[in-house]
Design a protein around this motif. Sequence first.
Motif, mmCIF file in Angstrom:
data_model
loop_
_atom_site.group_PDB
_atom_site.id
_atom_site.type_symbol
_atom_site.label_atom_id
_atom_site.label_comp_id
_atom_site.label_asym_id
_atom_site.label_seq_id
_atom_site.Cartn_x
_atom_site.Cartn_y
_atom_site.Cartn_z
ATOM 1 N N VAL A 198 7.582 -41.181 81.362
ATOM 2 C CA VAL A 198 6.798 -41.834 82.359
ATOM 3 C C VAL A 198 7.652 -42.984 83.131
ATOM 4 O O VAL A 198 8.470 -43.698 82.472
ATOM 5 C CB VAL A 198 5.330 -42.118 82.239
ATOM 6 N N GLY A 230 8.852 -46.395 84.255
ATOM 7 C CA GLY A 230 8.768 -47.590 83.606
ATOM 8 C C GLY A 230 8.818 -47.715 81.988
ATOM 9 O O GLY A 230 8.806 -48.614 81.473
ATOM 10 N N ALA A 231 8.941 -46.577 81.592
ATOM 11 C CA ALA A 231 8.979 -46.406 80.122
ATOM 12 C C ALA A 231 10.336 -47.208 79.494
ATOM 13 O O ALA A 231 10.419 -47.269 78.264
ATOM 14 C CB ALA A 231 8.990 -44.748 79.720
ATOM 15 N N GLY A 232 11.390 -46.921 80.220
ATOM 16 C CA GLY A 232 12.584 -47.408 79.973
ATOM 17 C C GLY A 232 13.724 -46.426 79.683
ATOM 18 O O GLY A 232 14.881 -46.530 79.121
ATOM 19 N N LYS A 233 13.566 -45.205 80.413
ATOM 20 C CA LYS A 233 14.589 -44.201 80.531
ATOM 21 C C LYS A 233 15.936 -44.445 80.845
ATOM 22 O O LYS A 233 16.705 -44.502 80.211
ATOM 23 C CB LYS A 233 14.045 -42.944 81.368
ATOM 24 N N THR A 234 15.953 -45.040 82.045
ATOM 25 C CA THR A 234 17.391 -45.488 82.619
ATOM 26 C C THR A 234 17.903 -46.578 81.971
ATOM 27 O O THR A 234 19.103 -46.416 81.676
ATOM 28 C CB THR A 234 17.139 -46.238 84.108
ATOM 29 N N THR A 235 17.164 -47.511 81.270
ATOM 30 C CA THR A 235 17.828 -48.603 80.423
ATOM 31 C C THR A 235 18.384 -47.912 79.213
ATOM 32 O O THR A 235 19.384 -48.436 78.869
ATOM 33 C CB THR A 235 16.702 -49.636 80.180
ATOM 34 N N LYS A 252 21.959 -48.004 77.636
ATOM 35 C CA LYS A 252 22.379 -48.602 76.243
ATOM 36 C C LYS A 252 23.055 -47.430 75.565
ATOM 37 O O LYS A 252 24.217 -47.874 74.867
ATOM 38 C CB LYS A 252 20.957 -49.061 75.576
ATOM 39 N N ARG A 290 13.235 -41.904 93.421
ATOM 40 C CA ARG A 290 12.888 -43.237 93.624
ATOM 41 C C ARG A 290 14.487 -43.922 93.852
ATOM 42 O O ARG A 290 15.297 -44.016 93.048
ATOM 43 C CB ARG A 290 12.505 -43.846 92.661
ATOM 44 N N GLN A 344 19.654 -48.409 89.770
ATOM 45 C CA GLN A 344 19.610 -48.736 88.625
ATOM 46 C C GLN A 344 20.607 -47.965 87.669
ATOM 47 O O GLN A 344 21.380 -48.806 86.751
ATOM 48 C CB GLN A 344 18.164 -48.868 88.025
ATOM 49 N N LYS A 348 10.643 -51.455 74.182
ATOM 50 C CA LYS A 348 9.990 -52.561 74.148
ATOM 51 C C LYS A 348 9.174 -53.118 73.007
ATOM 52 O O LYS A 348 8.251 -53.698 73.097
ATOM 53 C CB LYS A 348 8.783 -52.550 75.423
ATOM 54 N N ASP A 395 10.332 -55.585 71.368
ATOM 55 C CA ASP A 395 10.486 -56.897 71.043
ATOM 56 C C ASP A 395 9.393 -57.666 71.854
ATOM 57 O O ASP A 395 9.272 -58.945 71.185
ATOM 58 C CB ASP A 395 11.921 -57.184 71.875
ATOM 59 N N GLY A 410 14.312 -49.707 71.272
ATOM 60 C CA GLY A 410 14.701 -50.740 72.411
ATOM 61 C C GLY A 410 13.867 -52.005 71.953
ATOM 62 O O GLY A 410 12.720 -52.086 71.914
ATOM 63 N N VAL A 411 14.804 -53.165 71.713
ATOM 64 C CA VAL A 411 14.352 -54.193 71.643
ATOM 65 C C VAL A 411 14.814 -55.422 72.659
ATOM 66 O O VAL A 411 14.836 -56.696 72.264
ATOM 67 C CB VAL A 411 14.737 -54.643 70.162
ATOM 68 N N GLY A 412 14.869 -55.133 73.822
ATOM 69 C CA GLY A 412 15.309 -55.838 74.804
ATOM 70 C C GLY A 412 15.957 -55.255 75.966
ATOM 71 O O GLY A 412 16.049 -54.017 76.020
ATOM 72 N N GLU A 413 16.138 -56.051 77.023
ATOM 73 C CA GLU A 413 16.576 -55.119 78.362
ATOM 74 C C GLU A 413 18.213 -54.908 78.428
ATOM 75 O O GLU A 413 18.564 -54.449 79.323
ATOM 76 C CB GLU A 413 15.996 -56.351 79.662
HETATM 77 P P1 GDP Z 1 12.173 -45.903 83.598
HETATM 78 O O1 GDP Z 1 11.419 -45.906 84.899
HETATM 79 O O2 GDP Z 1 11.558 -45.056 82.600
HETATM 80 O O3 GDP Z 1 13.673 -45.504 84.054
HETATM 81 O O4 GDP Z 1 12.425 -47.342 82.963
HETATM 82 P P2 GDP Z 1 13.536 -48.462 83.096
HETATM 83 O O5 GDP Z 1 14.402 -48.131 82.439
HETATM 84 O O6 GDP Z 1 13.591 -48.776 84.780
HETATM 85 O O7 GDP Z 1 12.743 -49.801 82.408
HETATM 86 C C1 GDP Z 1 11.469 -50.222 83.044
HETATM 87 C C2 GDP Z 1 11.426 -51.658 82.760
HETATM 88 O O8 GDP Z 1 11.449 -51.916 81.276
HETATM 89 C C3 GDP Z 1 12.903 -52.256 83.230
HETATM 90 O O9 GDP Z 1 12.507 -53.595 83.793
HETATM 91 C C4 GDP Z 1 13.713 -52.537 81.863
HETATM 92 O O10 GDP Z 1 14.558 -53.658 81.956
HETATM 93 C C5 GDP Z 1 12.574 -52.743 80.905
HETATM 94 N N1 GDP Z 1 12.917 -52.268 79.448
HETATM 95 C C6 GDP Z 1 13.485 -51.200 79.005
HETATM 96 N N2 GDP Z 1 13.611 -51.246 77.760
HETATM 97 C C7 GDP Z 1 13.041 -52.335 77.358
HETATM 98 C C8 GDP Z 1 12.948 -53.043 76.132
HETATM 99 O O11 GDP Z 1 13.435 -52.336 75.016
HETATM 100 N N3 GDP Z 1 12.448 -54.213 75.907
HETATM 101 C C9 GDP Z 1 12.242 -54.826 77.196
HETATM 102 N N4 GDP Z 1 11.673 -56.088 76.959
HETATM 103 N N5 GDP Z 1 12.212 -54.247 78.240
HETATM 104 C C10 GDP Z 1 12.630 -52.936 78.457
#
Ligand code: GDP
Length: 299
Positions: A106, A108-113, A117, A138, A144, A252, A254, A277-280
Amino acid sequence: FGRMKAGLAKSSSRLTQGLGDLFTKRKLDDEALEDLEDLLITADLGVNTAAKVTGLLSKTRLGQDITADEIKTILADEITRILEPVAKPLEIDPARKPHVVLVVGVNGAGKTTTIGKLAMQHKQAGRTVTLAAGDTFRAAAVEQLKVWGERTGCPVIARDTGADPAALAFDAVTQSRQQGDDLLFIDTAGRLQNKTDLMAELGKVVRSIKKVDETAPHSVLLVLDSTVGQNAHSQVETFGEMVNVTGLVLTKLDGTARGGVLVALAEKFGLPVHAIGVGEQAADLRPFEARAFANSLVG
Ligand code: GDP
């Protein structure tokens, strides 16, 4: 490893403190067992795990004095046993050029991040990696991914906002194949508000990929935000209906007290957990280790 522990420290606080409060040298009677079961369920470990642990304790220690440390040891052992079979790194098939990884989840889950990584790790391991900005819906998602491309030195294949993600996926696999890449990560949209559309879209993306390489995608990663707690279950179910999910990444960990959900997911679905994932930052992706995770969860 030190950072993994540090990163996870917060995720354990609720359970750790709860256990400490519950068992300050207390006799293990039915009421104590019930309190423990409630605590484990509150910590998202799931009804099954909670029942298993309390059942085990009931059999072996009922009526005896027990300390929080003893409970923690038993709990950590049980959690380790549940997590060990799912703790598997993402395996890249070197025979595939590229090994195609489709990344779903979904918004915001953190896919792109997570893609960023992973790209960093594989780049550092000497692999050639290309990224495809499949969330064409988007503009921010495409931007990003481009930032991550620059950061990691990986080319990014992107199109304008609103472009057909299936066409983009087709181009990406074709181009990556011509380049002879080791790895191609394809980002996707995660608009779960419209499940039917998303399902149709992801289906089309997969068919497009197969037109170029019928063995692909070789991995389908579902990225889950661990702060959503129990909602993670329905996300695994929903995406499982849409695509053939081969593994999970939980993000997330962390900043949350909800790491327990990983245990419940492991028991319920048995899907490999490739990393956490433990941070950005780029370095904030850790291998998932059952014993270390279990220990930090119970504190
Ligand atoms: P996407 O919409 O699934 O692609 O999600 P994003 O990669 O854009 O991540 C959404 C937000 O969560 C961003 O602000 C990221 O920096 C943050 N984020 C992703 N992974 C982590 C993590 O492991 N820890 C923390 N604290 N933030 C994270």
